[in-house]
Each structure stands twice: as C-alpha cells, then as structure tokens.
Design an enzyme around this catalytic site. Structure first.
Site, PDB file in Angstrom:
ATOM      1  N   ASP A  65       3.467   9.460  -0.589  1.00 52.19           N
ATOM      2  CA  ASP A  65       2.208   8.743  -0.418  1.00 52.19           C
ATOM      3  C   ASP A  65       2.094   7.595  -1.463  1.00 52.19           C
ATOM      4  O   ASP A  65       2.021   7.879  -2.673  1.00 52.19           O
ATOM      5  CB  ASP A  65       0.870   9.719  -0.279  1.00 52.19           C
ATOM      6  CG  ASP A  65       0.017   9.202   0.673  1.00 52.19           C
ATOM      7  OD1 ASP A  65      -0.190   8.240   1.000  1.00 52.19           O
ATOM      8  OD2 ASP A  65      -0.802  10.246   1.180  1.00 52.19           O
ATOM      9  N   HIS A  88       0.880  -1.232  -0.001  1.00 58.31           N
ATOM     10  CA  HIS A  88       0.137  -0.100  -0.019  1.00 58.31           C
ATOM     11  C   HIS A  88       0.919   1.131  -0.012  1.00 58.31           C
ATOM     12  O   HIS A  88       0.358   2.293  -0.216  1.00 58.31           O
ATOM     13  CB  HIS A  88      -1.120  -0.041   1.123  1.00 58.31           C
ATOM     14  CG  HIS A  88      -1.859  -1.126   1.155  1.00 58.31           C
ATOM     15  ND1 HIS A  88      -3.401  -0.751   0.768  1.00 58.31           N
ATOM     16  CD2 HIS A  88      -2.182  -2.361   1.097  1.00 58.31           C
ATOM     17  CE1 HIS A  88      -4.094  -1.751   0.712  1.00 58.31           C
ATOM     18  NE2 HIS A  88      -3.376  -2.857   1.038  1.00 58.31           N
TER      19      HIS A  88
HETATM   20  C1  GDG Z   1      -2.356   3.735   3.353  1.00 56.13           C
HETATM   21  C2  GDG Z   1      -1.213   4.485   2.364  1.00 56.13           C
HETATM   22  C3  GDG Z   1      -2.924   4.599   0.502  1.00 56.13           C
HETATM   23  C4  GDG Z   1      -8.942  10.151   7.794  1.00 56.13           C
HETATM   24  N1  GDG Z   1      -9.645  10.919   8.777  1.00 56.13           N
HETATM   25  C5  GDG Z   1     -10.749  10.454   8.816  1.00 56.13           C
HETATM   26  C6  GDG Z   1     -11.091   9.639   8.038  1.00 56.13           C
HETATM   27  N2  GDG Z   1      -9.989   9.095   7.382  1.00 56.13           N
HETATM   28  C7  GDG Z   1      -9.882   8.330   6.518  1.00 56.13           C
HETATM   29  C8  GDG Z   1      -9.838   8.831   4.876  1.00 56.13           C
HETATM   30  C9  GDG Z   1      -9.270   7.889   4.084  1.00 56.13           C
HETATM   31  C10 GDG Z   1      -8.116   7.256   4.846  1.00 56.13           C
HETATM   32  O1  GDG Z   1      -8.848   7.508   6.257  1.00 56.13           O
HETATM   33  C11 GDG Z   1      -6.951   7.497   4.653  1.00 56.13           C
HETATM   34  O2  GDG Z   1      -6.512   6.807   3.733  1.00 56.13           O
HETATM   35  P1  GDG Z   1      -5.044   7.630   2.848  1.00 56.13           P
HETATM   36  O3  GDG Z   1      -5.106   6.869   1.608  1.00 56.13           O
HETATM   37  O4  GDG Z   1      -5.177   8.832   2.796  1.00 56.13           O
HETATM   38  O5  GDG Z   1      -3.751   7.160   3.763  1.00 56.13           O
HETATM   39  P2  GDG Z   1      -3.069   6.033   4.885  1.00 56.13           P
HETATM   40  O6  GDG Z   1      -4.168   5.884   5.993  1.00 56.13           O
HETATM   41  O7  GDG Z   1      -1.676   6.505   5.014  1.00 56.13           O
HETATM   42  O8  GDG Z   1      -3.236   4.567   4.067  1.00 56.13           O
HETATM   43  C12 GDG Z   1      -1.874   5.398   1.266  1.00 56.13           C
HETATM   44  C13 GDG Z   1      -3.826   3.605   1.527  1.00 56.13           C
HETATM   45  O9  GDG Z   1      -2.881   2.897   2.504  1.00 56.13           O
HETATM   46  C14 GDG Z   1      -4.615   2.669   0.677  1.00 56.13           C
HETATM   47  O10 GDG Z   1      -3.989   1.736   0.136  1.00 56.13           O
HETATM   48  O11 GDG Z   1      -3.679   5.297  -0.241  1.00 56.13           O
HETATM   49  O12 GDG Z   1      -0.782   5.797   0.462  1.00 56.13           O
HETATM   50  O13 GDG Z   1      -0.195   5.359   3.209  1.00 56.13           O
HETATM   51  O14 GDG Z   1     -10.192   7.023   3.397  1.00 56.13           O
HETATM   52  O15 GDG Z   1     -11.132   9.507   4.545  1.00 56.13           O
HETATM   53  N3  GDG Z   1     -12.224   8.803   7.806  1.00 56.13           N
HETATM   54  C15 GDG Z   1     -13.138   9.277   8.596  1.00 56.13           C
HETATM   55  N4  GDG Z   1     -13.116  10.102   9.648  1.00 56.13           N
HETATM   56  C16 GDG Z   1     -11.901  10.843   9.983  1.00 56.13           C
HETATM   57  O16 GDG Z   1     -11.839  11.920  10.741  1.00 56.13           O
HETATM   58  N5  GDG Z   1     -14.278   8.419   8.632  1.00 56.13           N
END
Ligand code: GDG
Length: 454
Positions: free
Chosen positions: A363, A155
């Site tokens: 990222d 990821h």
């Molecule tokens: C890893 C990789 C890759 C955040 N704050 C709240 C909330 N979130 C949710 C977002 C989004 C998720 O968390 C974060 O996803 P990301 O992709 O931005 O980042 P990572 O957690 O670092 O994930 C990344 C991912 O894996 C998938 O392969 O994209 O690059 O680092 O969905 O919305 N959700 C809620 N409340 C919040 O306050 N409900």
C-alpha cells in the site's frame, strides 16, 4: 501569489450536486485551492463523446472536468491505469496485463487532457499532477510550451527496478517524469527504488539528498507521506454521530471484542489473507472463539475490471465458508459488508473496535490505519495491527507490525492485541496519535507545495 492548479484522474472538489461528504484529501486540496484561487482539473467520471471542458465554481472552488469516451475509459482507466500500472506498482506481476491498446489509450487521454487544460493555464500557475493515471501529463504540458513549475505526487508505491523493467516502454515513462520540477513519493523506500532505476538504467546521478540528474536535467525528488485531516477526524470521532454508532456497535457486540477492517474491495488490501489469518486464530483458540468477531467493511471498487470481480466472488465464498464452519446460533465470526458508510459513523465504528486490522499486501500509505489511530479513546485505546508493507508502517511504529502473507503472524498478533494491558495500549498509541496529528494532510500539502514553489 501564483494560482495552484491540481490535475488528477477524478475531481473531488465540492460540487453543487454533491452531498458534502468529502474525504480528507479532497478537503485539504480544496482548502489549498480556495487559498490560491486555483482550479481542479480532471475526468468528470461521465462517458460521452463530448470533448468540452465544463467549468463550475462552487463554494469558492473552481472545477474543470471533461468526459471520456467509452473507449478511453476501457483503455486508459480500466486498461493501462488499473490493469497494468496498478497491479505492477503493487508488485503483482501475475495480475499485470500488458496490452498495446491500453498503452495507446493512456497516452491518448493524457495528451487530450494536456490539450484541453492548456487554454485555462496562466504562465505563473503552480501545477500539481496526481498519481499513476497521469504520469506523462507534465511532459505533455511541456510539449505545449508550458514553462511553469510542475510537480507530481505518486499515491501508490514505486516498484523495484526489476519489476518495473517488465513494463514495455518503461524507459519512456520514466524519462517523461524528468519534465517535472518535483517528483514525490509516499515513502523513502519508493524514493530509493526510483533513484535506483534512474541511476542503474538511465545513467543518472543522485546527490544523496534531493537532486536527481539525467542528461543535464535535474529534478527534485522527495518522500512526503500523506496524512489525514486529523483535527476533523478526531472531532468526528468525539461527535454525536460517532457516539451513536459506537454505542450501537457495543450493544450489538454483546460484550465481545470487535476487530475492524475497512478497505476498498481491492486485491492489494490483503483481504483473503486477512480472513485466513483470522480463521487461523479461531482454529488455534477454540476457547476464545465467541469472545471476538470481525467486522469487515469493503465497498466495491473498479467493478468493471475482472480481477476485482474475482476478488469479490472469492471473499464472498471465504466469508461464507468461515461463517458456515464456525458460527453458532448466537454468534457469527465475520460480519462482511459490501457497502460504504458515512465518515462520522465509520469514526464511531473505529472507536468501538478493540483491534484495527489493516493488512494490505502492499500500500502506498493507507489512511485507514491513521483514521483508526485518530478515532481512539485516549483513556482506553485499541490496538492497531498493521502490515509492514503499508507505507504507514514507517510512521506508526506503535502498531503490531505483521507480515500480511502469514496467517500465523496475523493470528498471533490478534492474540497479543486482545491480551494487551491498558497501560501498554496507551504507551503504544500515544506516539502514533501525536504523529498522525502532527503529520496531517495539511502538513503534507504545505510540504509538497513548498517544494513545488522552489
Ligand atoms: C490510495 C493509495 C494512499 C473506505 N471505506 C469507506 C471509506 N473509506 C475511506 C477510508 C480512507 C479511504 O477510503 C481509503 O484510503 P486508503 O489510503 O486506505 O486507500 P486507497 O483508496 O487505496 O488510496 C493509498 C491513498 O491513495 C492516499 O494517498 O494512502 O495507499 O492506495 O479514507 O476511510 N470512507 C467512508 N465510508 C466507507 O465505507 N466514508
């Protein structure tokens, strides 16, 4: 039909006690598990000396979880996974800690997982291992005699060769990946870095398509970018909870343009640099100051790791300093909140925002960028400002792509976004929306499973 087995550090299948709030990844994988009659294996998130596998079936999906000891959590999770691999794979050599005990704990936990999961596997199960916590798990399953099709999805980014070679035992880690039938990355860039390592450090050969060979062992390597559950997110953004939160944001904005950032509190997300870029905008445009504000939502994560404690303290100080310097009795430039919000509410906040500010330093993909796009009003969409170092930048070409290390770049992009006429906003947004909808999490899952099935 073969069963599908998912192995990841944490299990997010629906559980009897959960509040029903699942992320897009969990929704997609549990749907696949339901269709394939599968099992999701992983750490329960609990610490105990108990080493039995707890199997529960809820809503048609079976989860099998194990507890870890406090030492395992320290060495494997907080240690090797989050103090060594996470910073190194995000190009942060200065934050990377190399420690033999971490490495030992990582191997010990991966081996224990292989041993504990083994009795529950059938010979024709398709096995899908996720992420940097479990890189050697496929190899350890082979040691147990499993000849199943086993695939791995990373990821996070795969680092360039000259960074990876700073990891003691990098060779062994990469060699272990040749136990998989399929290895997938988020982007072509990560895939190319992996191929570069294998061809330059292991005397491997690449057929230029998907076949990578070392010592007569050939695996399939692909780039398969993860998506969001677009249909669900679009529905949420158009639903009553989002409408209410959008209206609340509009009421509290008093006509000002909202710039929104939503990130786990993590140094890879570029939050300090984002605040500095926003401050540069305020400095350079005194006349426009009170026309905007930044809402940064940043729920804390990995708070047992000291680099995470430091970034939290630093952001508290920085937001306080910017607010102290620029705020007026009727305006605060940054609303900085350290808590999470329900997805539907978040969708409304995205929709209310004139700018989605997504500026990670590095990222794997970044799902927030895709969620922001999915949540927009088609007749009056906002502008996505996106780091060129997020995997999502390869797909979201209508965004204003910036260098997240440059305060000037961020400041200029904010200026451009706020001045952008509606016609241009729609023209940039529409292809991004189509791409988010087409390449959603179901597309990603099916593409990976098709490669895994061979
Ligand atoms: C890893 C990789 C890759 C955040 N704050 C709240 C909330 N979130 C949710 C977002 C989004 C998720 O968390 C974060 O996803 P990301 O992709 O931005 O980042 P990572 O957690 O670092 O994930 C990344 C991912 O894996 C998938 O392969 O994209 O690059 O680092 O969905 O919305 N959700 C809620 N409340 C919040 O306050 N409900």
């Amino acid at each position: 039909m073969s069963r599908l087995i998912i192995m990841s550090n944490r299990v997010s299948a629906p559980m009897a006690k959960s509040d029903g709030a699942q992320g897009g990844l969990a929704v997609a994988l549990t749907a696949a598990l339901r269709e394939h009659d599968g099992i999701w294996f992983g750490w329960s998130g609990e610490t105990s000396a108990d080493n039995k596998v707890n199997i529960t079936t809820f809503d048609g999906v079976t989860s099998a979880t194990v507890d870890l000891t406090a030492q395992d959590v320290d060495e494997y999770y907080n240690g090797y996974a989050n103090r060594t691999l996470w910073p190194l794979f995000h190009f942060r050599l200065g934050l990377t800690e190399f420690d033999r005990e971490f490495q030992g704990g990582y191997e010990r936990v991966n081996r224990a997982f292989a041993q504990m999961f083994a009795p529950h596997l059938l010979p024709d199960d398709l096995i899908w291992v996720h992420d940097y916590h479990l890189i050697p798990l496929g190899w350890l399953l082979r040691q147990q005699g499993f000849a199943n099709r086993i695939g791995f999805f990373l990821h996070i980014p795969w680092p360039p060769t000259n960074l990876l070679t700073t990891l003691p035992d990098h060779g062994r880690l990469v060699e272990s990946m040749f136990a998989y039938d399929v290895v997938s990355f988020q982007t072509e860039e990560s895939l190319e870095s992996f191929v570069h390592y294998v061809t330059t450090q292991m005397n491997g050969s690449f057929d230029g398509d998907t076949k990578l060979t070392v010592n007569n062992k050939t695996i399939c390597v692909i780039a398969c970018p993860i998506g969001i559950d677009a249909q669900e997110f679009i529905a949420a953004a158009n639903g009553p909870v989002a409408a209410d939160s959008c209206a609340r944001m509009a009421a509290s904005s008093a006509g000002r343009s909202l710039i929104v950032g939503v990130d786990r509190l993590d140094y890879s997300k570029g939050l300090e640099e984002r605040f500095a870029g926003y401050e540069r905008y305020l400095q350079n445009h005194p006349e426009k100051r009170k026309h905007v504000y930044l809402l940064q939502i940043a729920p804390p994560s990995r708070s047992d790791v000291d680099t995470y404690q430091r970034i939290r303290a630093s952001l508290n100080a920085l937001s306080g300093q910017i607010n102290g310097e620029y705020a007026d009795i009727d305006w605060v430039p940054i609303r900085y909140v350290n808590q999470g919000y329900p997805r539907d509410q978040l969708a409304g906040v995205y929709r209310a925002a004139r700018i989605g500010l997504v500026t990670p330093l590095r990222d794997g993909m970044n799902l927030v960028a895709k969620e922001y796009v999915a949540a927009q009003d088609p007749k009056d969409p906002g502008v996505l400002i996106l780091s060129r170092f997020a995997g999502a930048a390869c797909q979201l070409k209508g965004a204003l792509l910036i260098n997240p290390y440059s305060a000037d770049d961020i400041s200029e992009a904010i200026e451009t976004a706020l001045a952008m006429p509606r016609g241009e906003r729609i023209a940039r947004w529409q292809p991004m929306f189509d791409s988010v909808r087409e390449h959603d999490v179901m597309w990603w899952r099916e593409r990976f499973i098709a490669a895994l099935a061979g």
